[in-house]
Design a protein around this motif. Structure first.
Motif, PDB file in Angstrom:
ATOM      1  N   ALA A 280      -5.242  -0.816  -7.490  1.00  0.00           N
ATOM      2  CA  ALA A 280      -4.839  -1.963  -8.825  1.00  0.00           C
ATOM      3  C   ALA A 280      -3.249  -2.321  -8.565  1.00  0.00           C
ATOM      4  O   ALA A 280      -2.958  -3.698  -8.985  1.00  0.00           O
ATOM      5  CB  ALA A 280      -5.128  -1.132 -10.018  1.00  0.00           C
ATOM      6  N   LEU A 281      -2.487  -1.359  -8.200  1.00  0.00           N
ATOM      7  CA  LEU A 281      -1.206  -1.840  -7.981  1.00  0.00           C
ATOM      8  C   LEU A 281      -0.692  -2.745  -6.795  1.00  0.00           C
ATOM      9  O   LEU A 281       0.402  -3.018  -6.387  1.00  0.00           O
ATOM     10  CB  LEU A 281      -0.131  -0.775  -8.149  1.00  0.00           C
ATOM     11  N   GLY A 282      -1.798  -2.639  -5.875  1.00  0.00           N
ATOM     12  CA  GLY A 282      -1.338  -3.233  -4.472  1.00  0.00           C
ATOM     13  C   GLY A 282      -0.502  -2.261  -3.399  1.00  0.00           C
ATOM     14  O   GLY A 282       0.243  -2.898  -2.803  1.00  0.00           O
ATOM     15  N   LEU A 283      -0.719  -0.885  -3.704  1.00  0.00           N
ATOM     16  CA  LEU A 283       0.330  -0.061  -2.926  1.00  0.00           C
ATOM     17  C   LEU A 283      -0.494   0.658  -2.037  1.00  0.00           C
ATOM     18  O   LEU A 283      -1.644   0.938  -1.848  1.00  0.00           O
ATOM     19  CB  LEU A 283       0.775   0.935  -3.875  1.00  0.00           C
ATOM     20  N   GLY A 284       0.234   0.968  -0.716  1.00  0.00           N
ATOM     21  CA  GLY A 284      -0.283   1.663   0.104  1.00  0.00           C
ATOM     22  C   GLY A 284       0.678   2.986   0.306  1.00  0.00           C
ATOM     23  O   GLY A 284       1.721   3.207  -0.199  1.00  0.00           O
ATOM     24  N   PRO A 285       0.326   3.807   1.437  1.00  0.00           N
ATOM     25  CA  PRO A 285       1.143   5.076   1.677  1.00  0.00           C
ATOM     26  C   PRO A 285       2.695   4.801   1.952  1.00  0.00           C
ATOM     27  O   PRO A 285       3.457   5.514   1.306  1.00  0.00           O
ATOM     28  CB  PRO A 285       0.426   5.662   2.891  1.00  0.00           C
ATOM     29  N   LYS A 286       2.928   3.748   2.482  1.00  0.00           N
ATOM     30  CA  LYS A 286       4.572   3.706   2.859  1.00  0.00           C
ATOM     31  C   LYS A 286       5.148   3.169   1.294  1.00  0.00           C
ATOM     32  O   LYS A 286       6.348   3.582   1.350  1.00  0.00           O
ATOM     33  CB  LYS A 286       4.842   2.343   3.787  1.00  0.00           C
ATOM     34  N   ASP A 287       4.487   2.475   0.720  1.00  0.00           N
ATOM     35  CA  ASP A 287       4.939   2.001  -0.803  1.00  0.00           C
ATOM     36  C   ASP A 287       5.517   3.316  -1.534  1.00  0.00           C
ATOM     37  O   ASP A 287       6.353   3.444  -2.284  1.00  0.00           O
ATOM     38  CB  ASP A 287       4.129   1.090  -1.486  1.00  0.00           C
ATOM     39  N   LEU A 288       4.511   4.227  -1.554  1.00  0.00           N
ATOM     40  CA  LEU A 288       4.586   5.686  -2.241  1.00  0.00           C
ATOM     41  C   LEU A 288       5.646   6.361  -1.834  1.00  0.00           C
ATOM     42  O   LEU A 288       6.508   7.050  -2.529  1.00  0.00           O
ATOM     43  CB  LEU A 288       3.244   6.458  -2.250  1.00  0.00           C
ATOM     44  N   MET A 289       5.769   6.351  -0.675  1.00  0.00           N
ATOM     45  CA  MET A 289       6.912   7.179  -0.075  1.00  0.00           C
ATOM     46  C   MET A 289       8.233   6.462  -0.159  1.00  0.00           C
ATOM     47  O   MET A 289       9.161   7.243  -0.326  1.00  0.00           O
ATOM     48  CB  MET A 289       6.739   7.057   1.692  1.00  0.00           C
ATOM     49  N   ASN A 290       8.247   5.205  -0.413  1.00  0.00           N
ATOM     50  CA  ASN A 290       9.516   4.517  -0.945  1.00  0.00           C
ATOM     51  C   ASN A 290       9.739   4.593  -2.405  1.00  0.00           C
ATOM     52  O   ASN A 290      10.616   4.192  -2.727  1.00  0.00           O
ATOM     53  CB  ASN A 290       9.595   3.163  -0.349  1.00  0.00           C
ATOM     54  N   ASP A 291       8.952   5.026  -3.157  1.00  0.00           N
ATOM     55  CA  ASP A 291       8.964   5.034  -4.657  1.00  0.00           C
ATOM     56  C   ASP A 291       8.622   6.583  -5.076  1.00  0.00           C
ATOM     57  O   ASP A 291       7.264   6.466  -5.561  1.00  0.00           O
ATOM     58  CB  ASP A 291       8.315   3.981  -5.367  1.00  0.00           C
ATOM     59  N   LEU A 292       9.324   7.471  -5.076  1.00  0.00           N
ATOM     60  CA  LEU A 292       8.682   8.786  -5.397  1.00  0.00           C
ATOM     61  C   LEU A 292       8.486   8.865  -6.776  1.00  0.00           C
ATOM     62  O   LEU A 292       7.521   9.787  -6.916  1.00  0.00           O
ATOM     63  CB  LEU A 292       9.919   9.906  -4.869  1.00  0.00           C
ATOM     64  N   ASN A 293       9.026   7.946  -7.561  1.00  0.00           N
ATOM     65  CA  ASN A 293       8.839   8.411  -9.108  1.00  0.00           C
ATOM     66  C   ASN A 293       7.155   7.828  -9.422  1.00  0.00           C
ATOM     67  O   ASN A 293       6.380   8.616  -9.942  1.00  0.00           O
ATOM     68  CB  ASN A 293       9.422   7.391  -9.842  1.00  0.00           C
ATOM     69  N   THR A 294       6.774   6.627  -8.674  1.00  0.00           N
ATOM     70  CA  THR A 294       5.485   6.423  -8.877  1.00  0.00           C
ATOM     71  C   THR A 294       4.508   7.091  -8.277  1.00  0.00           C
ATOM     72  O   THR A 294       3.324   7.556  -8.436  1.00  0.00           O
ATOM     73  CB  THR A 294       5.424   4.947  -8.104  1.00  0.00           C
ATOM     74  N   PHE A 295       4.936   7.759  -6.817  1.00  0.00           N
ATOM     75  CA  PHE A 295       4.301   8.576  -6.247  1.00  0.00           C
ATOM     76  C   PHE A 295       3.901   9.784  -7.013  1.00  0.00           C
ATOM     77  O   PHE A 295       2.729  10.442  -7.100  1.00  0.00           O
ATOM     78  CB  PHE A 295       4.966   8.997  -4.845  1.00  0.00           C
TER      79      PHE A 295
END
Length: 405
Positions: A280-295
């Motif tokens: 829904a947010l258009g995120l992949g694994p690298k995006d999560l690694m770059n944004d630990l709060n969202t992760f």
């Protein structure tokens, strides 16, 4: 029971699992034959149920009149294991269902796979065993934070678990697209706007694990909605997503407390699988690694999915706790016999683990153990960490890659 009803989201393996147990099968939504079966169900429901047992009726909700026919046959045949009903949506018209099914039908909820079921957790620590308060636990964790990021985005979809990483990540986006373009309107025959559905699910994804009111989600949607969508409309969309088993919110836990602290009872928002939120947010694994709060928020959704699967296997349910003073507990696993465990979910690291320990101890100290049991265990469930172990204070620290039911 005479019949078993397996409910849950599409693609989670309901039909495939039921096919392995069935001796005969009717696919109600099969092109061509499906139409014929639906016509027969309208004219002669008993004809649909004739065949070797257990007889699987797949997507039975397309002909809800079958419900009472199943109940009648179960009563008059007098044998267990007669029918398996599977469906990925709540029936559109339950007015045709005159009987509750009590005593005849057993409900089972199937969700996307836990990490233990998909083979990604080594299962070195059993949630069941923690209720016996073992003096020691030990399991080595083989999953790095990058692995958890991938598994959060891949989700627990059985097909994805068998595919190459690049392909597997696309499955969640395919699922999301199917929901917003087709399923949201097919579930109850009400035509719904695709873009509005996208915005609602995107807002829901941003609020995973929080008691965000519908009014706040509506406010998110109205920023880009020319029709100035009201709260009632948002409620209707959310109800449709719940009928599809896409959304599964978490109820609040109400323990007996020593004090008169007011407990907040709003449900926490969750998708049935974290990959729906990342898509829904258009995120992949690298995006999560770059944004630990969202992760961290989406990792909580992954853990909640697994804990729900495990709690079901233990005849339990999971809840969250929050009071007026801001004290929270991410998850409470409560069994039928009154035993329960308190769980805080953290990405990992000594600081975050200590924060989780503090929250667990603060809550357990408030519980009136003269009126209810003391917690069977307290656990910090993490994304990373070299091993699962029991601290000197008795609190368990367990990476999700080590947990099973």
């Amino acid at each position: 029971m005479g019949a078993v009803l397996i409910e849950g989201p599409k693609w989670c393996g309901k039909t495939t699992t039921a096919e392995q147990q069935a001796k005969s099968i009717v696919y109600m939504d099969e092109v061509g034959d499906g139409t014929n079966w639906q016509q027969l169900a309208a004219i002669n429901p008993k004809g649909v149920l004739a065949g070797k047992t257990p007889r699987l009726i797949d997507e039975w909700q397309t002909a809800p009149q079958l419900w009472d026919a199943v109940r009648f046959e179960v009563d008059h045949r007098g044998d267990d294991g007669q029918f398996i009903l599977t469906g990925s949506a709540v029936p559109v018209d339950d007015d045709q269902m005159k009987h509750s099914g009590t005593g005849r039908v057993s409900w089972l909820t199937m969700r996307p796979m836990s990490l233990w079921e998909s083979g990604d957790s080594n299962g070195g620590v059993s949630l069941r065993d923690l209720f016996d308060e073992p003096a020691q636990i030990f399991a080595e964790n083989q999953l790095a934070l990058e692995d958890i990021a991938f598994l959060t985005c891949r989700g627990g979809w059985p097909r994805a678990a068998l595919q190459k990483k690049e392909v597997a990540l696309d499955r969640a986006f395919d699922y999301f697209d199917a929901v917003v373009k087709k399923d949201i309107s097919r579930v109850d025959g009400v035509r719904r706007d695709t873009e509005r559905t996208r915005r609602i699910m995107r807002s829901y994804a941003r609020h995973q694990g929080t008691p965000t009111p519908v009014s706040a989600i509506a406010a998110d949607v109205r920023v880009n909605d020319a029709d100035n969508t009201d709260d009632k409309t948002i409620h209707a969309y959310i109800a449709a997503l719940k009928k599809l088993f896409v959304i599964e919110d978490m109820e609040a836990w109400n323990p007996n407390l020593r004090s008169k602290t007011a407990i907040r009872t709003s449900d926490n928002r969750y998708f049935v699988d974290p990959s729906i939120a990342t898509a829904a947010l258009g995120l992949g694994p690298k995006d999560l690694m770059n944004d630990l709060n969202t992760f961290g928020l989406l990792f909580e959704t992954l853990c909640v999915r697994d804990l729900r699967v495990f709690a079901d296997a233990l005849d339990g349910q999971i809840y969250h706790y929050r009071d007026k003073n801001g004290l929270e507990c991410d998850t409470v696993v409560h069994l039928r016999n009154g035993s329960y465990g308190l769980i805080e979910i953290k990405l990992g690291g000594e600081k975050l683990v200590n924060e989780g320990v503090e929250a667990l101890n603060s809550l357990s100290e408030k519980i009136d153990v003269t009126r209810m049991k003391a917690p069977s265990f307290k656990m910090v469930l993490t994304a990373v960490g070299k091993m699962a172990y029991r601290r000197a204070d008795g609190i368990y620290v367990v990476p999700i890659g080590c947990l099973k039911d």
